[in-house]
Design an enzyme around this catalytic site. Structure first.
Site, PDB file in Angstrom:
ATOM      1  N   HIS A 188       6.407  62.295  73.517  1.00  0.00           N
ATOM      2  CA  HIS A 188       5.819  61.169  74.272  1.00  0.00           C
ATOM      3  C   HIS A 188       6.940  60.268  74.770  1.00  0.00           C
ATOM      4  O   HIS A 188       7.520  59.504  74.000  1.00  0.00           O
ATOM      5  CB  HIS A 188       4.871  60.360  73.364  1.00  0.00           C
ATOM      6  N   HIS A 230       8.384  57.790  78.330  1.00  0.00           N
ATOM      7  CA  HIS A 230       8.259  57.237  79.691  1.00  0.00           C
ATOM      8  C   HIS A 230       9.645  57.273  80.334  1.00  0.00           C
ATOM      9  O   HIS A 230      10.562  56.626  79.851  1.00  0.00           O
ATOM     10  CB  HIS A 230       7.759  55.789  79.629  1.00  0.00           C
ATOM     11  N   LYS A 272      -3.230  62.917  80.352  1.00  0.00           N
ATOM     12  CA  LYS A 272      -3.160  61.656  79.605  1.00  0.00           C
ATOM     13  C   LYS A 272      -4.340  60.753  79.967  1.00  0.00           C
ATOM     14  O   LYS A 272      -4.586  60.487  81.146  1.00  0.00           O
ATOM     15  CB  LYS A 272      -1.845  60.937  79.931  1.00  0.00           C
ATOM     16  N   HIS A 287      -4.190  57.344  74.953  1.00  0.00           N
ATOM     17  CA  HIS A 287      -3.808  55.978  74.586  1.00  0.00           C
ATOM     18  C   HIS A 287      -5.054  55.372  73.947  1.00  0.00           C
ATOM     19  O   HIS A 287      -6.012  55.044  74.636  1.00  0.00           O
ATOM     20  CB  HIS A 287      -3.365  55.166  75.804  1.00  0.00           C
ATOM     21  N   HIS A 315       1.003  57.582  69.758  1.00  0.00           N
ATOM     22  CA  HIS A 315       1.591  56.373  69.145  1.00  0.00           C
ATOM     23  C   HIS A 315       0.603  55.617  68.248  1.00  0.00           C
ATOM     24  O   HIS A 315       0.288  54.469  68.491  1.00  0.00           O
ATOM     25  CB  HIS A 315       2.200  55.437  70.198  1.00  0.00           C
ATOM     26  N   ASP A 371       7.558  57.196  72.423  1.00  0.00           N
ATOM     27  CA  ASP A 371       7.005  56.178  73.327  1.00  0.00           C
ATOM     28  C   ASP A 371       8.123  55.293  73.892  1.00  0.00           C
ATOM     29  O   ASP A 371       7.915  54.113  74.173  1.00  0.00           O
ATOM     30  CB  ASP A 371       5.931  55.318  72.666  1.00  0.00           C
TER      31      ASP A 371
HETATM   32  O1  DOR Z   1       4.479  49.576  75.121  1.00  0.00           O
HETATM   33  C1  DOR Z   1       4.099  50.395  75.922  1.00  0.00           C
HETATM   34  N1  DOR Z   1       4.794  50.641  77.060  1.00  0.00           N
HETATM   35  N2  DOR Z   1       2.971  51.037  75.683  1.00  0.00           N
HETATM   36  C2  DOR Z   1       2.417  51.850  76.583  1.00  0.00           C
HETATM   37  O2  DOR Z   1       1.356  52.363  76.320  1.00  0.00           O
HETATM   38  C3  DOR Z   1       3.042  52.050  77.915  1.00  0.00           C
HETATM   39  C4  DOR Z   1       4.472  51.752  77.879  1.00  0.00           C
HETATM   40  C5  DOR Z   1       5.072  51.587  79.259  1.00  0.00           C
HETATM   41  O3  DOR Z   1       4.838  52.459  80.106  1.00  0.00           O
HETATM   42  O4  DOR Z   1       5.782  50.609  79.479  1.00  0.00           O
HETATM   43 ZN    ZN Z   2       3.497  55.603  76.022  1.00  0.00          ZN
END
Ligand code: DOR
Ligand code: ZN
Length: 343
Positions: free
Chosen positions: A14, A16, A98, A135, A173, A246
């Site tokens: 997971h 980003h 997702k 999520h 998460h 995450d």
């Molecule tokens: O803290 C987070 N940041 N939680 C999420 O679900 C998304 C992520 C983000 O993309 O910044």
């Molecule tokens: Zn995430």
């Protein structure tokens, strides 16, 4: 005392990675630690189709360099075309889908407004063996933010798992004892990722001596008893729990703001961060399953053939890397990732 650990190279289930200049800045850090990663689709223009995922995969590959395999996901909306996603999965473009409840977190405005609307898509995914990544928070303003995950289990996830028992689900998460118990009771089609920051910190850390925007993420940090339940789950040896950072970069000025962004960029020292938790719990022998084996088993992928080595050695974490503040900034971690080297 164990001073070195050699593991099959872990994957991040997971992450980003963003797009454009931010993608170029952060992808090498993930690729330096992990062989593969499940790449989240919540770009400003979300990755909602197979074609968008294929194009994004090319951009991630270019930014991460050779030797790293991005595993792509599609962002579910109220109007998702099931046939497109199932074809994308069959053709090897999409690993999973997702689910963001609309407005739950960063770039989730186009998310699902009511799970009932996507039941036909979820049924098609169950038939195709395509995992749903969740999520898991309700978004109703009247539900206390610290209860949103537990309420999501009762209102959405538990009924969904009962209605579509063949659907493979990753509860992403997880942050509560409730979520860890739900997953453990749910059987092998349900798994969860656990982040380093939810293993290290309870919600007290958010307010230690003042407000700490770099520890603000969603789902938000919870009480200490929940953190302890997450450590127990991660170190249990159960194949239902595996590594997912995450890692979610936001430029420092967007977090140090009157309305700061949610997300913690933990990619640069992710394995050093996890090993600290397993070491403190006396569970170094459980790290390999959590970091290197359970995720591939759930996704039906081979364990990575290369290995990484961690050794006990002081590892200072910089206050900043470019525009970003890394998780553990200014701390010295007790373990070091020897190979592969950081970019
Ligand atoms: O803290 C987070 N940041 N939680 C999420 O679900 C998304 C992520 C983000 O993309 O910044
Ligand atoms: Zn995430």
């Amino acid at each position: 005392m164990t001073d070195t650990l050699t593991l099959p190279q872990p994957d991040d289930w997971h992450v980003h990675l963003r797009d454009g200049a931010m993608l170029a800045a952060v992808a090498p850090f993930t690729a330096a630690q992990f062989a593969r990663a499940i790449v989240m689709p919540n770009l400003r223009e979300p990755v909602t189709t197979t074609a968008l995922a294929a194009a994004y995969r090319d951009r991630v590959r270019a930014a991460a360099g050779p030797g790293f395999t991005p595993l792509m996901t599609a962002y579910l909306t109220d109007t998702t075309d099931a046939a497109d996603l199932v074809a994308g999965h069959r053709d090897g473009v999409l690993t999973a889908v997702k689910l963001y409840p609309a407005n739950a977190t960063t770039n989730s405005a186009a998310g699902v407004t009511d799970i009932a609307r996507v039941m036909p898509v979820l049924a098609a995914m169950a038939d195709a063996g395509m995992p749903l990544l969740v999520h898991g928070e309700v978004t109703d303003a009247e539900v206390d933010i610290f209860d949103r995950e537990a309420v999501f289990i009762d209102r959405v996830l538990s009924p969904l798992a009962e209605r579509l028992p063949e659907l493979r689900i990753v509860f992403e998460h997880i942050t509560t004892a409730d979520a860890a118990a739900f997953v453990a009771d749910a059987g092998p089609n349900v798994a969860a990722t656990i982040t380093p920051h939810h293993l290290h910190h309870s919600r007290n850390a958010l307010f230690a001596g003042g407000i700490r925007p770099h520890l603000y993420c969603l789902p938000v940090l919870k009480r200490e008893r929940h953190r302890l339940a997450l450590i127990a789950a991660a170190t249990s040896g159960s194949p239902q729990f595996f590594l997912g950072t995450d890692s979610a970069p936001h430029a420092a000025y967007t977090k140090e703001a009157a309305c700061g962004c949610a997300g913690i960029w933990n990619a640069p020292f992710a394995l050093e961060s996890y090993v600290a938790v397993f070491d403190a719990a006396g569970a170094l022998d459980k790290l390999e399953g959590f970091a290197s084996r359970h995720g591939p088993a759930f996704y039906g992928l081979p364990v990575n053939p290369d290995t990484v080595k961690l050794e006990r050695a002081p590892t200072p974490v910089p206050d900043r890397i470019g525009d970003l503040v890394p998780f553990h900034a200014g701390e010295t971690l007790a373990w070091r990732l020897v190979s592969p080297l950081l970019p």
